[in-house]
Design an enzyme around this catalytic site. Structure first.
Site, PDB file in Angstrom:
ATOM      1  N   CYS A 221      81.494  70.232  35.116  1.00 39.31           N
ATOM      2  CA  CYS A 221      81.850  71.640  34.889  1.00 39.31           C
ATOM      3  C   CYS A 221      82.665  72.168  36.057  1.00 39.31           C
ATOM      4  O   CYS A 221      83.568  72.959  35.894  1.00 39.31           O
ATOM      5  CB  CYS A 221      80.592  72.462  34.703  1.00 39.31           C
ATOM      6  SG  CYS A 221      79.422  72.241  36.050  1.00 39.31           S
TER       7      CYS A 221
ATOM      8  N   GLY B 269      78.385  78.538  24.003  1.00 39.10           N
ATOM      9  CA  GLY B 269      77.731  79.657  24.698  1.00 39.10           C
ATOM     10  C   GLY B 269      77.928  80.962  23.935  1.00 39.10           C
ATOM     11  O   GLY B 269      77.004  81.765  23.783  1.00 39.10           O
TER      12      GLY B 269
ATOM     13  N   GLU C  72      89.721  73.191  29.504  1.00 41.72           N
ATOM     14  CA  GLU C  72      88.842  72.233  30.173  1.00 41.72           C
ATOM     15  C   GLU C  72      88.959  70.879  29.484  1.00 41.72           C
ATOM     16  O   GLU C  72      88.677  70.765  28.295  1.00 41.72           O
ATOM     17  CB  GLU C  72      87.395  72.741  30.087  1.00 41.72           C
ATOM     18  CG  GLU C  72      86.435  71.901  30.886  1.00 41.72           C
ATOM     19  CD  GLU C  72      85.001  72.396  30.762  1.00 41.72           C
ATOM     20  OE1 GLU C  72      84.577  72.771  29.650  1.00 41.72           O
ATOM     21  OE2 GLU C  72      84.300  72.384  31.784  1.00 41.72           O
TER      22      GLU C  72
ATOM     23  N   LYS D  42      65.881  70.930  24.850  1.00 38.79           N
ATOM     24  CA  LYS D  42      66.700  70.176  23.888  1.00 38.79           C
ATOM     25  C   LYS D  42      67.840  69.496  24.635  1.00 38.79           C
ATOM     26  O   LYS D  42      68.810  70.128  25.044  1.00 38.79           O
ATOM     27  CB  LYS D  42      67.290  71.069  22.779  1.00 38.79           C
ATOM     28  CG  LYS D  42      67.787  70.179  21.627  1.00 38.79           C
ATOM     29  CD  LYS D  42      68.861  70.769  20.784  1.00 38.79           C
ATOM     30  CE  LYS D  42      70.246  70.600  21.280  1.00 38.79           C
ATOM     31  NZ  LYS D  42      70.736  69.207  21.383  1.00 38.79           N
TER      32      LYS D  42
ATOM     33  N   GLY E 271      76.447  74.357  28.798  1.00 43.58           N
ATOM     34  CA  GLY E 271      77.322  73.639  27.874  1.00 43.58           C
ATOM     35  C   GLY E 271      78.662  74.330  27.801  1.00 43.58           C
ATOM     36  O   GLY E 271      79.049  75.059  28.722  1.00 43.58           O
ATOM     37  N   SER E 272      79.334  74.127  26.683  1.00 44.44           N
ATOM     38  CA  SER E 272      80.700  74.647  26.573  1.00 44.44           C
ATOM     39  C   SER E 272      80.707  76.152  26.351  1.00 44.44           C
ATOM     40  O   SER E 272      79.750  76.731  25.827  1.00 44.44           O
ATOM     41  CB  SER E 272      81.401  73.945  25.410  1.00 44.44           C
ATOM     42  OG  SER E 272      80.710  74.234  24.211  1.00 44.44           O
ATOM     43  N   THR E 273      81.814  76.755  26.700  1.00 47.53           N
ATOM     44  CA  THR E 273      81.978  78.201  26.495  1.00 47.53           C
ATOM     45  C   THR E 273      81.936  78.535  25.005  1.00 47.53           C
ATOM     46  O   THR E 273      81.337  79.543  24.611  1.00 47.53           O
ATOM     47  CB  THR E 273      83.307  78.642  27.145  1.00 47.53           C
ATOM     48  OG1 THR E 273      83.146  78.508  28.570  1.00 47.53           O
ATOM     49  CG2 THR E 273      83.670  80.071  26.815  1.00 47.53           C
TER      50      THR E 273
END
Ligand code: NAD
Length: 500
Positions: free
Chosen positions: A303, A250, A402, A192, A245-247
């Site tokens: 990242c 996640g 971030e 995806k 991807g982002s925390t």
């Protein structure tokens, strides 16, 4: 073969592209079951590229069923590794053959310079697939050191149906870091891509089939995270989800796994990496170039961006002067122009996020040394000028969160202990760097840094032979290297009693 060499030639190539917008399930391009689509927009000028299938849980059910059927058939999962190697090699070759087209798709889709798509993203993805192809028929299973009358076999088996959910900053490369070891290990894969950058993933699906990957083994579902991504992560017949991807997302994926079938979850998430420059750095010019490149490359949408510059007070001004000069060489331009070194931010949402952080930095009292504004507004695109803040405290928002844009936070220090304390005082632990000619100090600080990768006297260097991933809230997985294969296999023990 001649390659486009000017903005006009790249524009010509883009005009001639026939762009895939349908999902790819069981070897065929299909619309979303709902018929829904979403708009894919070029961030360089906000123009519509194409409509893309907005897949949802019904499409996920279909793709998972196809992937499971293919897995159970053994056509790929039980194919000899040496044979899988041949197919994956062919796949990598086809990506190389279509490099210009794929590079153009990547650039118009997410705004990165064509010079980067053609030299880093697309060849990097092909190299990654070829690397795992080469590796897979050289990985041996184990025999345990058991007693004389038993044999303990430790074998690796593909985990089954693997969902790979990936971000938009290096769309094809991040996908390759996952699909290559997953496919090489014999799994069926559902990829995806991000809703912000689905085009290259959709294009390579047909190349996978052309290479000989059996139908159903490689599927691509474009769509949104909250719908397609979530449905994959919650699906009871997905055995493993490999996420970059982002925390924040996640953490959701961990929850979805717990709410469903406890699927294996591998997370490669965000970062706020410290780049520590000591006064005895071997080459201040080289370090300043690397620091600038570390934050402005890929528009700062990295990242591993060198987003926190920790610099020893005695060289701070000399270093910042060099950095400001370097920023002048990274001014944004049309991503399709081969001379452009910094392109457009992926979309307005991300642009607004970056500008919001710049505003926050000003409010909290950091000193803006350069940049801080929108660039090339007349194009309608989303460009941010390279931005450097000085006088940042490590507890400020721009030092802790971030930003994912070309915004550098400079924090001064006076001792190695102070640098280390600042370096680790953040919830992330993806990467870090240390610049010093003192080998003892370099190793002491590198050992003290809680990060998955530490560079010494370089930044963002490496190749496929070493793992990449984070400590702390940067995640739990490792992409690249032979270690990545471990994510996509189950270990089976077969205990044989020879006494009977
Ligand atoms: P994101 O978390 O918003 O999205 C990543 C992917 O997850 C996308 O495909 C998205 O559609 C999907 N998603 C979103 N919500 C979901 C949900 N609820 N359930 C399932 N899937 C969902 O991240 P992004 O903005 O696309 O990418 C930027 C982030 O990626 C940054 O934090 C960056 O640091 C990180 N990143 C990490 C690495 C690494 O190797 N550690 C590499 C590249 C990017």
């Amino acid at each position: 073969m001649s390659h486009p060499a000017s903005l006009a030639e790249w524009k010509g190539l883009v005009d001639g592209l026939s762009i895939r917008g349908q999902a790819f399930v069981n070897g065929h391009y299909v619309d979303a079951a709902s018929g829904e689509t979403f708009e894919c927009v070029n961030p360089a000028d906000n123009s519509l590229i194409t409509s893309v299938a907005a897949t949802d849980s019904e499409d996920v059910d279909r793709a998972v069923a196809a992937a499971r059927k293919a897995f159970d058939s053994g056509a790929w999962s039980r194919m000899a590794p040496a044979e899988r190697k041949g197919v994956l090699y062919h796949f990598a070759d086809l990506i190389r053959t279509h490099q210009d087209e794929l590079a153009a798709l990547e650039t118009i889709d997410m705004g990165k310079p064509i010079a980067d798509s053609t030299t880093i993203d697309i060849p990097g993805a092909a190299r990654c697939i070829a690397w795992y192809a080469e590796a897979i028929d050289k990985v041996y299973d184990e025999v345990a050191p058991t007693s004389h009358d038993t044999i303990g076999l430790i074998t690796r088996e593909p985990v089954g149906v693997v969902a790979c959910v990936v971000p938009w900053n290096f769309p094809l490369l991040m996908a390759a870091w996952k699909i290559a070891p997953a496919l090489a290990s014999g799994n069926s894969v559902i990829l995806k891509p991000s809703e912000k950058s689905p085009l290259t993933a959709l294009r390579i699906a047909e190349l996978a089939v052309e290479a000989g990957i059996p139908e159903g083994v490689f599927n691509v579902l474009p769509g949104f995270g909250q719908t397609a991504g979530k449905a994959l992560a919650l699906h009871d017949d997905v055995d493993c989800i490999a996420f970059t991807g982002s925390t924040a997302v996640g953490k959701m994926i961990l929850g979805y796994s717990g709410q469903s079938n406890m699927k294996r979850v591998w997370l490669e998430c965000g970062g706020k990496s410290p780049n520590i420059v000591f006064a005895d750095c071997p080459d201040l010019d080289a370090a300043a170039q690397a620091a600038g490149f570390g934050i402005f490359f890929n528009q700062g949408e990295m990242c591993s961006a060198a987003s926190r510059l920790l610099v020893e007070n005695s060289v701070r001004e000399a270093f910042l002067e060099r950095l400001v000069t370097f920023a002048g060489t990274m001014q944004p331009g049309n991503p399709l122009d081969p001379d452009t070194r910094m392109g457009a931010i992926v979309d307005q949402v991300q642009f607004d996020t970056v500008m919001g952080y710049i505003e926050k930095g000003r409010e909290e009292g950091a000193t803006l040394r350069v940049g801080g504004g929108r660039a090339l507004e007349e194009t309608n695109g989303w460009y941010v000028a390279p931005t450097i803040f000085d006088d940042v405290r490590n507890d400020m928002t721009i030092a802790q969160q971030e930003i994912f844009g070309p915004v550098l936070s400079t924090i001064a220090f006076d001792s190695a202990e102070e640098a280390l304390a600042y370096g680790n005082d953040v919830r992330y632990g993806l990467a870090a760097a240390v610049w010093t000619r003192d080998i003892n100090k370099a190793h002491r600080v590198a050992k003290g840094l809680r990060a998955g990768t530490v560079w010494i006297n370089c930044y963002d260097a490496g190749d496929l032979t070493v793992p990449f991933g984070g400590f702390k809230e940067s995640g739990n997985g490792r992409d690249k290297s032979l270690h990545a294969l471990d994510k996509y296999v189950e270990l089976k023990t077969t205990w044989i009693d020879l006494g009977a």
